[in-house]
Design an enzyme around this catalytic site. Sequence first.
Site, PDB file in Angstrom:
ATOM      1  N   CYS A   1       0.851  -1.204   0.000  1.00 59.28           N
ATOM      2  CA  CYS A   1       0.000   0.000   0.000  1.00 59.28           C
ATOM      3  C   CYS A   1       0.879   1.243   0.000  1.00 59.28           C
ATOM      4  O   CYS A   1       2.086   1.173   0.128  1.00 59.28           O
ATOM      5  CB  CYS A   1      -0.857   0.025   1.263  1.00 59.28           C
ATOM      6  SG  CYS A   1      -1.759  -1.493   1.538  1.00 59.28           S
TER       7      CYS A   1
ATOM      8  N   ARG B   1       1.145   1.666  -5.995  1.00 63.94           N
ATOM      9  CA  ARG B   1       1.396   0.713  -4.902  1.00 63.94           C
ATOM     10  C   ARG B   1       0.114   0.000  -4.489  1.00 63.94           C
ATOM     11  O   ARG B   1       0.144  -0.994  -3.772  1.00 63.94           O
ATOM     12  CB  ARG B   1       1.993   1.424  -3.692  1.00 63.94           C
ATOM     13  CG  ARG B   1       3.301   2.141  -3.937  1.00 63.94           C
ATOM     14  CD  ARG B   1       3.750   2.907  -2.705  1.00 63.94           C
ATOM     15  NE  ARG B   1       4.042   2.016  -1.625  1.00 63.94           N
ATOM     16  CZ  ARG B   1       5.231   1.437  -1.427  1.00 63.94           C
ATOM     17  NH1 ARG B   1       6.206   1.686  -2.267  1.00 63.94           N
ATOM     18  NH2 ARG B   1       5.437   0.627  -0.429  1.00 63.94           N
TER      19      ARG B   1
ATOM     20  N   TRP C   1      -3.787  -1.866  -1.205  1.00 67.88           N
ATOM     21  CA  TRP C   1      -3.782  -3.123  -1.974  1.00 67.88           C
ATOM     22  C   TRP C   1      -4.202  -4.168  -0.958  1.00 67.88           C
ATOM     23  O   TRP C   1      -3.459  -4.467  -0.023  1.00 67.88           O
ATOM     24  CB  TRP C   1      -2.379  -3.402  -2.522  1.00 67.88           C
ATOM     25  CG  TRP C   1      -2.292  -4.645  -3.336  1.00 67.88           C
ATOM     26  CD1 TRP C   1      -2.991  -4.949  -4.462  1.00 67.88           C
ATOM     27  CD2 TRP C   1      -1.449  -5.781  -3.073  1.00 67.88           C
ATOM     28  NE1 TRP C   1      -2.627  -6.194  -4.929  1.00 67.88           N
ATOM     29  CE2 TRP C   1      -1.693  -6.719  -4.100  1.00 67.88           C
ATOM     30  CE3 TRP C   1      -0.509  -6.099  -2.099  1.00 67.88           C
ATOM     31  CZ2 TRP C   1      -1.038  -7.935  -4.175  1.00 67.88           C
ATOM     32  CZ3 TRP C   1       0.150  -7.309  -2.168  1.00 67.88           C
ATOM     33  CH2 TRP C   1      -0.120  -8.223  -3.181  1.00 67.88           C
TER      34      TRP C   1
ATOM     35  N   ASN D   1       0.908  -0.085   6.109  1.00 67.46           N
ATOM     36  CA  ASN D   1       1.274  -0.928   4.969  1.00 67.46           C
ATOM     37  C   ASN D   1       1.981  -2.141   5.551  1.00 67.46           C
ATOM     38  O   ASN D   1       2.928  -2.010   6.301  1.00 67.46           O
ATOM     39  CB  ASN D   1       2.212  -0.173   4.017  1.00 67.46           C
ATOM     40  CG  ASN D   1       2.738  -1.086   2.914  1.00 67.46           C
ATOM     41  OD1 ASN D   1       2.074  -2.048   2.543  1.00 67.46           O
ATOM     42  ND2 ASN D   1       3.938  -0.813   2.419  1.00 67.46           N
TER      43      ASN D   1
ATOM     44  N   GLU E   1      10.062 -12.926 -20.325  1.00 71.82           N
ATOM     45  CA  GLU E   1       9.746 -11.529 -19.982  1.00 71.82           C
ATOM     46  C   GLU E   1       8.644 -10.988 -20.890  1.00 71.82           C
ATOM     47  O   GLU E   1       7.725 -10.315 -20.415  1.00 71.82           O
ATOM     48  CB  GLU E   1      11.008 -10.679 -20.084  1.00 71.82           C
ATOM     49  CG  GLU E   1      10.828  -9.201 -19.838  1.00 71.82           C
ATOM     50  CD  GLU E   1      10.210  -8.866 -18.486  1.00 71.82           C
ATOM     51  OE1 GLU E   1      10.148  -9.762 -17.612  1.00 71.82           O
ATOM     52  OE2 GLU E   1       9.718  -7.729 -18.320  1.00 71.82           O
TER      53      GLU E   1
ATOM     54  N   LYS F   1       5.092  -9.535 -19.455  1.00 74.18           N
ATOM     55  CA  LYS F   1       4.585  -8.188 -19.792  1.00 74.18           C
ATOM     56  C   LYS F   1       3.166  -8.284 -20.330  1.00 74.18           C
ATOM     57  O   LYS F   1       2.266  -7.585 -19.895  1.00 74.18           O
ATOM     58  CB  LYS F   1       5.503  -7.530 -20.829  1.00 74.18           C
ATOM     59  CG  LYS F   1       6.838  -7.086 -20.315  1.00 74.18           C
ATOM     60  CD  LYS F   1       6.817  -5.837 -19.471  1.00 74.18           C
ATOM     61  CE  LYS F   1       6.742  -5.971 -18.005  1.00 74.18           C
ATOM     62  NZ  LYS F   1       7.544  -6.794 -17.211  1.00 74.18           N
TER      63      LYS F   1
ATOM     64  N   HIS G   1       8.007 -30.863 -26.979  1.00 73.57           N
ATOM     65  CA  HIS G   1       7.808 -31.751 -25.815  1.00 73.57           C
ATOM     66  C   HIS G   1       6.471 -31.479 -25.146  1.00 73.57           C
ATOM     67  O   HIS G   1       6.343 -31.593 -23.933  1.00 73.57           O
ATOM     68  CB  HIS G   1       8.969 -31.561 -24.828  1.00 73.57           C
ATOM     69  CG  HIS G   1      10.294 -31.878 -25.433  1.00 73.57           C
ATOM     70  ND1 HIS G   1      10.746 -33.160 -25.625  1.00 73.57           N
ATOM     71  CD2 HIS G   1      11.232 -31.066 -25.973  1.00 73.57           C
ATOM     72  CE1 HIS G   1      11.933 -33.131 -26.229  1.00 73.57           C
ATOM     73  NE2 HIS G   1      12.256 -31.876 -26.443  1.00 73.57           N
TER      74      HIS G   1
ATOM     75  N   LYS H   1       3.187  -2.595  -7.333  1.00 65.73           N
ATOM     76  CA  LYS H   1       4.514  -2.350  -7.891  1.00 65.73           C
ATOM     77  C   LYS H   1       5.609  -3.093  -7.132  1.00 65.73           C
ATOM     78  O   LYS H   1       6.530  -3.609  -7.727  1.00 65.73           O
ATOM     79  CB  LYS H   1       4.827  -0.852  -7.874  1.00 65.73           C
ATOM     80  CG  LYS H   1       6.175  -0.489  -8.470  1.00 65.73           C
ATOM     81  CD  LYS H   1       6.297  -0.907  -9.918  1.00 65.73           C
ATOM     82  CE  LYS H   1       7.665  -0.646 -10.484  1.00 65.73           C
ATOM     83  NZ  LYS H   1       7.861  -1.266 -11.795  1.00 65.73           N
TER      84      LYS H   1
HETATM   85  C1  AGP Z   1       7.364  -6.962 -13.322  1.00 63.52           C
HETATM   86  O1  AGP Z   1       6.724  -6.388 -14.454  1.00 63.52           O
HETATM   87  C2  AGP Z   1       6.414  -7.234 -12.196  1.00 63.52           C
HETATM   88  N1  AGP Z   1       5.739  -6.059 -11.827  1.00 63.52           N
HETATM   89  C3  AGP Z   1       7.017  -8.011 -11.057  1.00 63.52           C
HETATM   90  O2  AGP Z   1       7.263  -9.301 -11.544  1.00 63.52           O
HETATM   91  C4  AGP Z   1       8.335  -7.480 -10.447  1.00 63.52           C
HETATM   92  O3  AGP Z   1       9.378  -7.620 -11.376  1.00 63.52           O
HETATM   93  C5  AGP Z   1       8.675  -8.348  -9.220  1.00 63.52           C
HETATM   94  O4  AGP Z   1       7.653  -8.168  -8.261  1.00 63.52           O
HETATM   95  C6  AGP Z   1      10.027  -8.006  -8.596  1.00 63.52           C
HETATM   96  O5  AGP Z   1      10.031  -6.689  -8.137  1.00 63.52           O
HETATM   97  P1  AGP Z   1      11.454  -6.013  -7.732  1.00 63.52           P
HETATM   98  O6  AGP Z   1      12.273  -5.983  -8.982  1.00 63.52           O
HETATM   99  O7  AGP Z   1      11.091  -4.657  -7.226  1.00 63.52           O
HETATM  100  O8  AGP Z   1      12.069  -6.883  -6.692  1.00 63.52           O
END
Ligand code: AGP
Length: 608
Positions: free
Chosen positions: A2, A27, A74, A100, A480, A484, A503, A603
């Site tokens: 949060c 957040r 959150w 938080n 990745e 995304k 496989h 985030k």
């Molecule tokens: C990435 O797009 C995600 N939001 C998430 O996987 C993030 O990379 C992961 O929570 C790790 O966060 P950090 O790099 O702040 O440790």
Amino acid sequence: MCGIIGYVGNKKASPILFEGLKKLEYRGYDSAGICTISENKTLVEKDIGKLDEIKKKVDFNSLKGNIGLSHCRWATHGKVTKENAHPHFDCKNRISIVHNGIIENFQELKDYLIKKDHKFRSGTDTEVIAHLIEENYKGNIENAVRNSLKKIEGSYSLGVMCLDEPDKLIATRNESPLIIGLGKDENFIASDVPAILKHTNKVIYLENHEIAVLTKNDVKIKLDKKKIKKTIHKIDWDSELAEKTGYKHFMLKEIHEQPRAITETLNGRLDHGGVDFRKELKFSEKYLKNLDRIIIVACGTSWHAALAGEFMLEELAKIPVEVEYASEFRYRRPIIDKNTLVIAISQSGETADTLAAIREAKNRNAKILSIVNSKGSSIARESDSVLYTYAGPEIGVASTKAFTTQLIVLYLFTLLMSSVRKSLKKDVMKGLIENLRKIPLEMEAMLNDTKSIKKIAEIYKEKDHALFLGRGVNFPLALEGALKLKEVSYIHAEGYPAAEMKHGPIALIDKKMPVMVIATKDVYTYKKVLGNIQEVKARGGIVIAIATEGDKQIGKISDCVIYIPKTLYILSSILAVVPMQLLAYYVARDRKLDPDKPRNLSKSVTVE
Ligand code: AGP
């Protein structure tokens, strides 16, 4: 996770708190609330939804007073309801708090407080803190907070106000980040820098169990009742950087900021034909030379960077590397010795699993190197040495510029390790550095022409599933690209090593399945990847290839091709991720979703 902000000063608190919350909404945006103290009354407005939605339902501006707390949530404990929105209060609305984290023993505390006749209004763990402070309040709010913390187990960053002491904010933390902002005749508490950067760039990073007592003219930091001296950090981000500067979403802004972020991250680290970490790296050349193993721990996108780093370090520095999910590593009994270096990668520097993983590694005598974007964050502070990415504040929940700058730092560290271990000839090193220096410009050129990607996004708009394939260093890129797309567009996307298709996953291929294949030219597996594309096409799949400029073959066997500039194979992964970031953004936009605030996500995951 949060967002929290508190203000005490000469100005009206509510607009400052609302504006600051806007910068913390990444957040958490299930609900939000603001409370102030004015004329011996606690005033509060809170509701569910994003701030702009709540603003239509409540009048935050009606909240008078020059002291206040605010929170964007959150949800962890308790559904997304108005009652569960923060701030929370004691029985008499005398004590208000924002929190938080997770109170692990909240039920036991709640049972105890109910027996003491406290009346609860919410289903949250947080509310027990307000009633516990009320139970301990004997006319001194600071002591009441201190005594209450002794009974609390779990993680928290906390802001507290009390009607009987209306000029004072109390703040404290354990495991969840909290900073103190120092202004002129005003002071702040906040979960993160962007929330207060408009008002001050002087901050103190609160450490676990420290208690801050703020009035408008004074800030005292105490540990076990004793006042302690803390470093005042000057943040070099301007608030402009933390704004969207004209882009519709932070995610798009941050994708386009990558050339500059990479330039900043390279600055001052390349000279005399080699890598210069002299001022930053706290490990001797002897220590690095004697290393016989590296373990990299991370989560999510940072874990994908770690996988690419493994490829770089083994390929160029010839040192064995293992990559672990931090959440798994922390609960295993890893075999570590003094010649094992543990690298933690984290944009936020606050990810609970990654923080716990480095603590586990330190307990086993490993040295910790962290690659972090957020200065002064917990992971940075608990590492033996930090190599920062200079991506600037990354507000979009989907990590983009942090990822590419993580790859840059991993590449720089690989070059350093290669020179220490003499695994590369000088002229090869020189070539690697020359190609590295060109990356920002090459990426800039790619970002100037995104119309083909907007077009390709239309293929995905109505799809429910997608695959991403790659080999070698492009396999982590496939992971990745899938992450995304899934996290901002909610399309079910998976990344696989291209050879793995036969496989099992190839059973998924049909004409409704878009398959993005990273097929950049390399000496190792390019021809094999062409074969994998043929396998997908033979089963009616849609193939979108990411290929090297000038490659004539790929267009003959793919439905669409996105070309990236010709560079070294290992560096091509830094460029190849950009089309996938943009694809995810445009698909989310076309599906009328908010890429900055994807559902269910936050985030930085500061809870387990
Ligand atoms: C990435 O797009 C995600 N939001 C998430 O996987 C993030 O990379 C992961 O929570 C790790 O966060 P950090 O790099 O702040 O440790």
